[in-house]
Scaffold this active site. Structure first.
Site, PDB file in Angstrom:
ATOM      1  N   ARG A  45      -5.504  36.123   8.542  1.00 39.85           N
ATOM      2  CA  ARG A  45      -4.211  35.991   9.425  1.00 39.85           C
ATOM      3  C   ARG A  45      -3.110  36.154   8.113  1.00 39.85           C
ATOM      4  O   ARG A  45      -3.340  35.911   6.933  1.00 39.85           O
ATOM      5  CB  ARG A  45      -3.781  35.042  10.424  1.00 39.85           C
ATOM      6  CG  ARG A  45      -4.649  33.716   9.854  1.00 39.85           C
ATOM      7  CD  ARG A  45      -4.157  33.032   8.458  1.00 39.85           C
ATOM      8  NE  ARG A  45      -2.616  32.801   8.604  1.00 39.85           N
ATOM      9  CZ  ARG A  45      -2.024  32.748   7.501  1.00 39.85           C
ATOM     10  NH1 ARG A  45      -2.605  32.549   6.378  1.00 39.85           N
ATOM     11  NH2 ARG A  45      -0.610  32.639   7.313  1.00 39.85           N
ATOM     12  N   ASP A 234       6.748  38.502   9.665  1.00 38.49           N
ATOM     13  CA  ASP A 234       5.867  39.190  10.355  1.00 38.49           C
ATOM     14  C   ASP A 234       6.393  40.435  10.745  1.00 38.49           C
ATOM     15  O   ASP A 234       5.906  41.648  10.907  1.00 38.49           O
ATOM     16  CB  ASP A 234       5.159  38.585  11.531  1.00 38.49           C
ATOM     17  CG  ASP A 234       4.278  37.268  11.289  1.00 38.49           C
ATOM     18  OD1 ASP A 234       4.714  36.444  10.940  1.00 38.49           O
ATOM     19  OD2 ASP A 234       3.062  37.768  11.121  1.00 38.49           O
ATOM     20  N   ASN A 244       8.859  35.819  12.796  1.00 31.16           N
ATOM     21  CA  ASN A 244       7.911  34.949  12.290  1.00 31.16           C
ATOM     22  C   ASN A 244       7.245  33.807  12.820  1.00 31.16           C
ATOM     23  O   ASN A 244       7.846  33.721  14.088  1.00 31.16           O
ATOM     24  CB  ASN A 244       8.599  34.233  10.881  1.00 31.16           C
ATOM     25  CG  ASN A 244       7.578  33.769  10.031  1.00 31.16           C
ATOM     26  OD1 ASN A 244       6.608  34.401   9.650  1.00 31.16           O
ATOM     27  ND2 ASN A 244       7.902  32.581   9.103  1.00 31.16           N
TER      28      ASN A 244
END
Lengths: 343, 343
Positions: A45, A234, A244
């Site tokens: 991740r 992100d 995020n």
């Protein structure tokens, strides 16, 4: 040095981030399906890392396909499968589009080295990630001073990238430059990436830090223990809105209230010039992530939950965005970064 | 109906709040030492409940003392021991002072029913708590409307009192009045009183609710799901600064940022007219509460933590204080509440 994700002759090796910090377990992904599952299960991740993972998933599809005529179809299948794993992180889609361009360009050119080109592109994406994180670290470390209390959130470290990290890359670089500061790591519920992964990395590097639960951030800000917040991302919109890990937005509001600068560290591959704040897809994950912690039930059976994995921090709360090209300040229009074919 | 704490012939019965929601376990405390331990271990917690527990601890000391001449000494020992259990909640000290006044007054009067008076006072404190929570609920429910999204924090419910609750008492009363609303319960790390206790109570009452992790509060506020926040308190200063479970202050800042009213529900016994915001003792609890969840380690061994149990929300963030005497609005000077011997 162990990399978060590494291409070897017999497969792609990733650190199983669900097992940390109890165990440093390595998973070998031999095909794109296993890689897709690893992304879904969050065995790997972190936005940059899942970009690299997706690229390597495509490369595995190329490597495993022994029928030249089926190669394109197989790449298409892998592309589609990997694209469906998680909806929010920009880097995943960025890496997949970059991979697709390679095979589309190769076809146009009538290249007969398609397989090789695809694999080489995945390796290039991984190597670039290392260089980019180093550059982010160097650019951002100028913002860290002796005596600082630096709050970070979730894990934007080596484990979220190939190595070094983004937000934690800045912290690492500042520490390598011998700056004296203390890090505060928020545990980051529900999946505890701060308690499990950031604490693991900071401990390994011997960088002084303290762990707090997420709801203690306001308290330590008011106490004056924190004078900088630095997080990863992100997805970043053209005008500097930051998607995020859920909780980031709240931290940004708290930082503003306490007049503490709020920095975001991310590579250009996290920026989506076409995304608008209201159109970003926020992933909803399984309720069990909230009702259970590390397998142990914490809420009564049948409890309904919300479990958004991300939130959006509006640009007016972001003091600066740290990229490999430099540190950008508001008002943000990040499109200029892409004008010379930077991306 | 089970009470959180109940006096019976053979001891004081309390619900073990560390075992919930897995198990509804009852602990019998036969002496003040066991009661002190129950408060320390948070087998009983919540400011009003630990006030009652301390009073019943004193009553146990009286009941168990068969030597009239040693009774005063024994009461003094119990008083001292119970006073040392936890440093922040005002109600604990309020109840202990009230108990001490009983035996001091009885002495002055030369009463020979000291033991009985002490026990009766503890029972009176418990009964008053029930009535007070009912009044708080009634006063506060006027603030709840159909269609509301009400965010609550930690557990200020029946389990934090004898029954009904303060913040959750308001929610209970509004629900009894047939108002239609949804509750959002923050899990409240580190000890998860929201996930374990508030969820248990809401589920039991069939009040619609959703559980979130603490770091999702800002997200659901921005999404418009929440239009009221209501919490309890462990101590309120004369001018309306509120000490409550760590994380409350952050919620108040977030509520302000989103223009959401932030209400505090508490009995007058939570108000300390002499406390100043900078002199309140914030309890620091064991690091293992942060590094472990329900016995499972979540952070690397040797991780340093901060673990303040409370924080202080300054009065300018508090929209109203709901007491048994009515709903008070800023600017706060709560001393008038005590002028007619209310406390």
């Amino acid at each position: 040095l162990i990399r978060t994700i590494d291409w070897k002759d017999d497969g792609v090796y990733i650190i199983d981030q669900t097992a940390l910090p109890d165990e440093l377990k390595i998973i070998r992904c031999e095909d794109y399906e296993r890689m897709a599952e690893a992304i879904e299960r969050m065995e790997i991740r972190g936005a940059p890392a899942i970009g690299v993972a997706a690229a390597m998933g495509i490369a595995l599809a190329a490597k495993n396909c022994n029928n030249e005529r089926e190669l394109l179809e197989e790449l298409g299948r892998a592309y589609k499968r990997l694209r469906s794993t998680r909806p929010t992180a920009r880097n995943l889609f960025w890496a997949l589009e970059r991979m697709r361009k390679v095979w589309e360009d190769a076809l146009k050119e009538g290249s007969n080295a398609l397989k090789e080109k695809v694999i080489n592109e995945a390796l290039a994406i991984a190597e670039e990630d290392v260089a980019v994180c180093r550059a982010i670290g160097k650019n951002g470390s100028a913002l860290i001073s002796d005596g600082d209390g630096v709050l970070t959130y979730c894990n934007a470290g080596a484990l979220a990238c190939v190595e070094h990290g983004t937000a934690l890359g800045v912290i690492r670089s500042a520490y390598e430059e011998d700056k004296k500061f203390v890090v505060y790591s928020c545990e980051t519920r529900p999946l505890l990436q701060g308690a499990r992964l950031t604490a693991f990395e900071l401990k390994h590097e011997r960088i002084p830090f303290k762990l707090i639960t997420d709801n203690m951030a306001a308290y330590i800000m008011k106490k004056g223990l924190v004078n900088k917040v630095i997080v990863g991302a992100d997805l970043i919109t053209r005008h500097g809105d930051v998607v995020n890990k859920v909780g980031t937005y709240g931290l940004a509001v708290l930082a503003k209230h306490h007049s503490i600068p709020f920095y975001v560290a991310a590579p250009l591959s996290t920026i989506d010039l076409n995304a608008r704040p209201d159109s970003v897809i926020i992933e909803e994950r399984a309720p069990s992530e909230v009702t259970h912690i590390r397998g142990v039930r914490i809420a009564p059976e049948g409890t309904e939950v919300l479990n958004p994995a991300f939130d959006l921090t509006p640009n007016h709360l972001v003091s600066a965005i740290i990229t490999e090209k430099g540190v950008l300040c508001p008002p943000y229009d990040l499109s200029f970064l892409f004008r010379q074919g930077n991306n």
